[in-house]
Design a protein around this motif. Sequence first.
Motif, PDB file in Angstrom:
ATOM      1  N   GLN A 149       1.957 -11.735  -9.058  1.00 24.18           N
ATOM      2  CA  GLN A 149       1.350 -10.416  -9.221  1.00 24.18           C
ATOM      3  C   GLN A 149       0.272 -10.192  -8.163  1.00 24.18           C
ATOM      4  O   GLN A 149       0.137  -9.092  -7.628  1.00 24.18           O
ATOM      5  CB  GLN A 149       0.753 -10.271 -10.624  1.00 24.18           C
ATOM      6  N   VAL A 150      -0.498 -11.228  -7.839  1.00 21.58           N
ATOM      7  CA  VAL A 150      -1.545 -11.106  -6.812  1.00 21.58           C
ATOM      8  C   VAL A 150      -0.906 -10.791  -5.467  1.00 21.58           C
ATOM      9  O   VAL A 150      -1.377  -9.919  -4.734  1.00 21.58           O
ATOM     10  CB  VAL A 150      -2.396 -12.398  -6.732  1.00 21.58           C
ATOM     11  N   PHE A 151       0.191 -11.491  -5.144  1.00 21.38           N
ATOM     12  CA  PHE A 151       0.851 -11.207  -3.870  1.00 21.38           C
ATOM     13  C   PHE A 151       1.397  -9.785  -3.830  1.00 21.38           C
ATOM     14  O   PHE A 151       1.285  -9.102  -2.818  1.00 21.38           O
ATOM     15  CB  PHE A 151       1.986 -12.198  -3.573  1.00 21.38           C
ATOM     16  N   LYS A 152       1.989  -9.324  -4.923  1.00 24.46           N
ATOM     17  CA  LYS A 152       2.537  -7.965  -4.948  1.00 24.46           C
ATOM     18  C   LYS A 152       1.445  -6.929  -4.688  1.00 24.46           C
ATOM     19  O   LYS A 152       1.670  -5.951  -3.967  1.00 24.46           O
ATOM     20  CB  LYS A 152       3.230  -7.691  -6.282  1.00 24.46           C
ATOM     21  N   LEU A 153       0.259  -7.151  -5.236  1.00 23.89           N
ATOM     22  CA  LEU A 153      -0.860  -6.242  -4.997  1.00 23.89           C
ATOM     23  C   LEU A 153      -1.314  -6.302  -3.539  1.00 23.89           C
ATOM     24  O   LEU A 153      -1.518  -5.268  -2.892  1.00 23.89           O
ATOM     25  CB  LEU A 153      -2.022  -6.593  -5.934  1.00 23.89           C
ATOM     26  N   LYS A 154      -1.440  -7.506  -2.994  1.00 23.94           N
ATOM     27  CA  LYS A 154      -1.841  -7.650  -1.589  1.00 23.94           C
ATOM     28  C   LYS A 154      -0.793  -7.044  -0.654  1.00 23.94           C
ATOM     29  O   LYS A 154      -1.130  -6.467   0.374  1.00 23.94           O
ATOM     30  CB  LYS A 154      -2.081  -9.124  -1.243  1.00 23.94           C
ATOM     31  N   MET A 155       0.483  -7.158  -1.017  1.00 21.25           N
ATOM     32  CA  MET A 155       1.549  -6.590  -0.200  1.00 21.25           C
ATOM     33  C   MET A 155       1.409  -5.075  -0.138  1.00 21.25           C
ATOM     34  O   MET A 155       1.548  -4.472   0.928  1.00 21.25           O
ATOM     35  CB  MET A 155       2.914  -6.987  -0.799  1.00 21.25           C
ATOM     36  N   ARG A 156       1.099  -4.451  -1.258  1.00 23.86           N
ATOM     37  CA  ARG A 156       0.915  -2.993  -1.279  1.00 23.86           C
ATOM     38  C   ARG A 156      -0.281  -2.589  -0.419  1.00 23.86           C
ATOM     39  O   ARG A 156      -0.218  -1.600   0.322  1.00 23.86           O
ATOM     40  CB  ARG A 156       0.723  -2.512  -2.718  1.00 23.86           C
ATOM     41  N   MET A 157      -1.357  -3.347  -0.505  1.00 23.24           N
ATOM     42  CA  MET A 157      -2.543  -3.055   0.310  1.00 23.24           C
ATOM     43  C   MET A 157      -2.222  -3.227   1.794  1.00 23.24           C
ATOM     44  O   MET A 157      -2.648  -2.436   2.633  1.00 23.24           O
ATOM     45  CB  MET A 157      -3.710  -3.947  -0.112  1.00 23.24           C
ATOM     46  N   PHE A 158      -1.457  -4.274   2.113  1.00 24.64           N
ATOM     47  CA  PHE A 158      -1.072  -4.531   3.499  1.00 24.64           C
ATOM     48  C   PHE A 158      -0.258  -3.353   4.039  1.00 24.64           C
ATOM     49  O   PHE A 158      -0.506  -2.864   5.146  1.00 24.64           O
ATOM     50  CB  PHE A 158      -0.257  -5.827   3.586  1.00 24.64           C
ATOM     51  N   HIS A 159       0.729  -2.894   3.268  1.00 31.15           N
ATOM     52  CA  HIS A 159       1.569  -1.761   3.703  1.00 31.15           C
ATOM     53  C   HIS A 159       0.737  -0.510   3.946  1.00 31.15           C
ATOM     54  O   HIS A 159       1.033   0.266   4.855  1.00 31.15           O
ATOM     55  CB  HIS A 159       2.661  -1.471   2.666  1.00 31.15           C
ATOM     56  N   LYS A 160      -0.301  -0.300   3.160  1.00 27.21           N
ATOM     57  CA  LYS A 160      -1.163   0.881   3.310  1.00 27.21           C
ATOM     58  C   LYS A 160      -1.986   0.809   4.595  1.00 27.21           C
ATOM     59  O   LYS A 160      -2.189   1.811   5.270  1.00 27.21           O
ATOM     60  CB  LYS A 160      -2.075   0.995   2.085  1.00 27.21           C
ATOM     61  N   LEU A 161      -2.450  -0.399   4.951  1.00 27.34           N
ATOM     62  CA  LEU A 161      -3.401  -0.558   6.054  1.00 27.34           C
ATOM     63  C   LEU A 161      -2.790  -0.902   7.405  1.00 27.34           C
ATOM     64  O   LEU A 161      -3.399  -0.641   8.440  1.00 27.34           O
ATOM     65  CB  LEU A 161      -4.426  -1.640   5.698  1.00 27.34           C
ATOM     66  N   TYR A 162      -1.616  -1.521   7.419  1.00 28.85           N
ATOM     67  CA  TYR A 162      -1.063  -2.031   8.675  1.00 28.85           C
ATOM     68  C   TYR A 162       0.328  -1.447   8.946  1.00 28.85           C
ATOM     69  O   TYR A 162       1.140  -1.327   8.029  1.00 28.85           O
ATOM     70  CB  TYR A 162      -0.989  -3.564   8.644  1.00 28.85           C
ATOM     71  N   PRO A 163       0.616  -1.157  10.224  1.00 25.91           N
ATOM     72  CA  PRO A 163       1.917  -0.563  10.568  1.00 25.91           C
ATOM     73  C   PRO A 163       3.049  -1.591  10.739  1.00 25.91           C
ATOM     74  O   PRO A 163       4.186  -1.222  10.973  1.00 25.91           O
ATOM     75  CB  PRO A 163       1.626   0.127  11.902  1.00 25.91           C
ATOM     76  N   TYR A 164       2.727  -2.848  10.637  1.00 30.06           N
ATOM     77  CA  TYR A 164       3.708  -3.896  10.920  1.00 30.06           C
ATOM     78  C   TYR A 164       4.759  -4.017   9.826  1.00 30.06           C
ATOM     79  O   TYR A 164       4.502  -3.766   8.657  1.00 30.06           O
ATOM     80  CB  TYR A 164       3.030  -5.258  11.084  1.00 30.06           C
ATOM     81  N   LYS A 165       5.933  -4.466  10.236  1.00 32.88           N
ATOM     82  CA  LYS A 165       6.998  -4.758   9.273  1.00 32.88           C
ATOM     83  C   LYS A 165       6.631  -6.056   8.555  1.00 32.88           C
ATOM     84  O   LYS A 165       6.263  -7.044   9.189  1.00 32.88           O
ATOM     85  CB  LYS A 165       8.337  -4.916   9.995  1.00 32.88           C
TER      86      LYS A 165
END
Length: 140
Positions: A108-124
């Motif tokens: 669950q922690v990774f899923k939350l960090k993944m969403r934050m990453f997608h919001k902030l960074y343009p990388y695949k």
Amino acid sequence: MFMLRMTLEEYKTYLQRKNKRSKYRNRRTEYDGYTFDSKAEAEYYKLLKLRKRAKEIKSFLLQPEYLLQEAFEKDGKKYREIKYIADFEITHNDGSIEVVDVKGTLTQVFKLKMRMFHKLYPYKLTLVKLENGRFVELDN
């Protein structure tokens, strides 16, 4: 009340055994002077080395860090920054960047960090898992 008594040597052995177990049954693996969190991560590193040697990719980094939220203070309480540490960052020959995480379990922690990453960074962001000796891409 039940109380267990151990000698100092028994206690040291207990601690060593307890510390060797991984929460997700990963086994730390050392290769090329690096310590990887799992055997699968070490195998992916070997694959990236081959791809770089074959000039399929320009370069790659290990354990790149991405800031997801800066530290702050509110009502006198300090909150630490939130970082996402990926397994690899690949720079492709065209200059595009791909972030890769080798996963066994999506917490669950990774899923939350993944969403934050997608919001902030343009990388695949690519999630892979080692299955039957081959890496398969997971849905994210």
